[in-house]
Design an enzyme around this catalytic site. Sequence first.
Site, PDB file in Angstrom:
ATOM      1  N   LYS A  15      14.378  73.809  30.386  1.00 11.27           N
ATOM      2  CA  LYS A  15      14.681  72.568  31.118  1.00 11.27           C
ATOM      3  C   LYS A  15      13.749  71.437  30.715  1.00 11.27           C
ATOM      4  O   LYS A  15      14.184  70.335  30.427  1.00 11.27           O
ATOM      5  CB  LYS A  15      14.511  72.772  32.628  1.00 11.27           C
ATOM      6  CG  LYS A  15      15.614  73.513  33.303  1.00 11.27           C
ATOM      7  CD  LYS A  15      15.556  73.335  34.819  1.00 11.27           C
ATOM      8  CE  LYS A  15      14.234  73.698  35.460  1.00 11.27           C
ATOM      9  NZ  LYS A  15      13.871  75.114  35.387  1.00 11.27           N
ATOM     10  N   ARG A  90      16.118  72.573  44.122  1.00 11.07           N
ATOM     11  CA  ARG A  90      15.927  74.018  44.056  1.00 11.07           C
ATOM     12  C   ARG A  90      16.355  74.688  45.348  1.00 11.07           C
ATOM     13  O   ARG A  90      16.084  75.872  45.545  1.00 11.07           O
ATOM     14  CB  ARG A  90      14.466  74.320  43.775  1.00 11.07           C
ATOM     15  CG  ARG A  90      14.156  74.473  42.276  1.00 11.07           C
ATOM     16  CD  ARG A  90      12.765  74.964  42.214  1.00 11.07           C
ATOM     17  NE  ARG A  90      12.276  75.547  41.042  1.00 11.07           N
ATOM     18  CZ  ARG A  90      11.584  74.902  40.093  1.00 11.07           C
ATOM     19  NH1 ARG A  90      11.446  73.602  40.130  1.00 11.07           N
ATOM     20  NH2 ARG A  90      11.052  75.572  39.113  1.00 11.07           N
ATOM     21  N   ARG A 129       4.584  81.310  26.662  1.00  7.37           N
ATOM     22  CA  ARG A 129       4.520  79.844  26.664  1.00  7.37           C
ATOM     23  C   ARG A 129       3.073  79.365  26.796  1.00  7.37           C
ATOM     24  O   ARG A 129       2.297  79.889  27.593  1.00  7.37           O
ATOM     25  CB  ARG A 129       5.355  79.315  27.832  1.00  7.37           C
ATOM     26  CG  ARG A 129       5.319  77.813  27.977  1.00  7.37           C
ATOM     27  CD  ARG A 129       6.452  77.317  28.817  1.00  7.37           C
ATOM     28  NE  ARG A 129       6.275  77.557  30.243  1.00  7.37           N
ATOM     29  CZ  ARG A 129       7.146  77.134  31.166  1.00  7.37           C
ATOM     30  NH1 ARG A 129       8.232  76.485  30.818  1.00  7.37           N
ATOM     31  NH2 ARG A 129       6.921  77.383  32.433  1.00  7.37           N
ATOM     32  N   ARG A 165      -0.010  78.286  31.686  1.00  2.00           N
ATOM     33  CA  ARG A 165       0.099  77.895  33.093  1.00  2.00           C
ATOM     34  C   ARG A 165      -0.169  79.125  33.939  1.00  2.00           C
ATOM     35  O   ARG A 165       0.330  80.205  33.627  1.00  2.00           O
ATOM     36  CB  ARG A 165       1.528  77.412  33.375  1.00  2.00           C
ATOM     37  CG  ARG A 165       1.702  75.926  33.213  1.00  2.00           C
ATOM     38  CD  ARG A 165       3.143  75.526  33.264  1.00  2.00           C
ATOM     39  NE  ARG A 165       3.859  76.026  34.440  1.00  2.00           N
ATOM     40  CZ  ARG A 165       5.114  75.675  34.734  1.00  2.00           C
ATOM     41  NH1 ARG A 165       5.761  74.844  33.946  1.00  2.00           N
ATOM     42  NH2 ARG A 165       5.716  76.144  35.792  1.00  2.00           N
ATOM     43  N   ARG A 176       8.968  84.316  40.306  1.00  2.00           N
ATOM     44  CA  ARG A 176       9.709  83.049  40.142  1.00  2.00           C
ATOM     45  C   ARG A 176      11.182  83.326  39.818  1.00  2.00           C
ATOM     46  O   ARG A 176      12.064  82.632  40.308  1.00  2.00           O
ATOM     47  CB  ARG A 176       9.067  82.198  39.040  1.00  2.00           C
ATOM     48  CG  ARG A 176       7.743  81.579  39.490  1.00  2.00           C
ATOM     49  CD  ARG A 176       6.943  81.076  38.320  1.00  2.00           C
ATOM     50  NE  ARG A 176       7.553  79.940  37.674  1.00  2.00           N
ATOM     51  CZ  ARG A 176       7.284  79.572  36.413  1.00  2.00           C
ATOM     52  NH1 ARG A 176       6.436  80.260  35.692  1.00  2.00           N
ATOM     53  NH2 ARG A 176       7.857  78.515  35.903  1.00  2.00           N
TER      54      ARG A 176
HETATM   55  P1  AMP Z   1       8.500  74.128  37.306  1.00  2.00           P
HETATM   56  O1  AMP Z   1       7.491  73.407  36.496  1.00  2.00           O
HETATM   57  O2  AMP Z   1       9.772  73.332  37.509  1.00  2.00           O
HETATM   58  O3  AMP Z   1       8.770  75.531  36.815  1.00  2.00           O
HETATM   59  O4  AMP Z   1       7.872  74.292  38.787  1.00  2.00           O
HETATM   60  C1  AMP Z   1       6.690  75.013  38.993  1.00  2.00           C
HETATM   61  C2  AMP Z   1       6.522  75.331  40.471  1.00  2.00           C
HETATM   62  O5  AMP Z   1       6.481  74.102  41.218  1.00  2.00           O
HETATM   63  C3  AMP Z   1       7.652  76.123  41.097  1.00  2.00           C
HETATM   64  O6  AMP Z   1       7.493  77.529  40.889  1.00  2.00           O
HETATM   65  C4  AMP Z   1       7.498  75.732  42.566  1.00  2.00           C
HETATM   66  O7  AMP Z   1       6.394  76.393  43.154  1.00  2.00           O
HETATM   67  C5  AMP Z   1       7.133  74.256  42.468  1.00  2.00           C
HETATM   68  N1  AMP Z   1       8.327  73.373  42.470  1.00  2.00           N
HETATM   69  C6  AMP Z   1       8.752  72.552  41.472  1.00  2.00           C
HETATM   70  N2  AMP Z   1       9.875  71.902  41.812  1.00  2.00           N
HETATM   71  C7  AMP Z   1      10.178  72.328  43.076  1.00  2.00           C
HETATM   72  C8  AMP Z   1      11.242  72.045  43.982  1.00  2.00           C
HETATM   73  N3  AMP Z   1      12.236  71.201  43.668  1.00  2.00           N
HETATM   74  N4  AMP Z   1      11.210  72.654  45.195  1.00  2.00           N
HETATM   75  C9  AMP Z   1      10.231  73.507  45.540  1.00  2.00           C
HETATM   76  N5  AMP Z   1       9.213  73.844  44.723  1.00  2.00           N
HETATM   77  C10 AMP Z   1       9.184  73.266  43.497  1.00  2.00           C
END
Ligand code: AMP
Length: 227
Positions: A15, A90, A129, A165, A176
């Site tokens: 993404k 989400r 990653r 990360r 996740r």
């Molecule tokens: P990402 O970088 O999109 O994989 O997001 C990393 C983490 O941020 C996720 O595992 C959640 O803990 C939090 N997060 C990011 N976007 C959201 C969202 N829209 N709603 C809730 N938690 C989020």
Amino acid sequence: MGLEIVLLGPPGSGKGTQAKRIARARKLAHISTGDILRSHIEKGTDLGEQARPYMERGLLVPDELVCAIVARRTVEPDCVQGYLLDGFPRSLNQAKVLQELLSKSDGSLDVAINLDVADSELVERLTARRSCPRCGAIYNMKFNPPSRIPYCDVEGDENIVLMQRPDDKEETVMERLRVYHETAAPILEYYEAQGLLRPVRGTHLGSDGVYAKVEEILAVIETERPV
Ligand code: AMP
């Protein structure tokens, strides 16, 4: 009226990489809720402190925190031409909040693109990653390693050591993915019912192959939009 895109898909589906490319090509604001939350954590803001325990465990941050971020970010001047949401919504509630935000500004969502990748490939991609803590460049130590491991390739950052990360460690990745599968179905159904969902199969497909498919979808959407 700006072009408003939602990019959906499990963690590791590419993404972030696709979002950057699409946003650059179409001069859209790229809104990654994950990036915004990570930057709050780095800066040690109140919001970052509230989000940290959820993120560390691979859980979703509460809707009210994330929706407030999106509500503030989507009214910034660079969003006038349109924006691309990466990692939001989400939850079904977040999808509904987005629809309300858009309708308040007389806008509407143009498309929800769903990047679909098999779980086994996601685990492989996520645990390998690494990213540059300075410029944000993303690498994969298996499929797309930097030329001088463990350093970034980007000019000016050649001495910066790439980092993993914390939530890309294997146990958190599994959590996740579990959270993703539990929450994704109602969001996909919601956009499907509105005729907005466009799936893209990304298993065994490199970043360029996925981008070509996304481009095809966007080209059709753009010709169909009212001017
Ligand atoms: P990402 O970088 O999109 O994989 O997001 C990393 C983490 O941020 C996720 O595992 C959640 O803990 C939090 N997060 C990011 N976007 C959201 C969202 N829209 N709603 C809730 N938690 C989020």
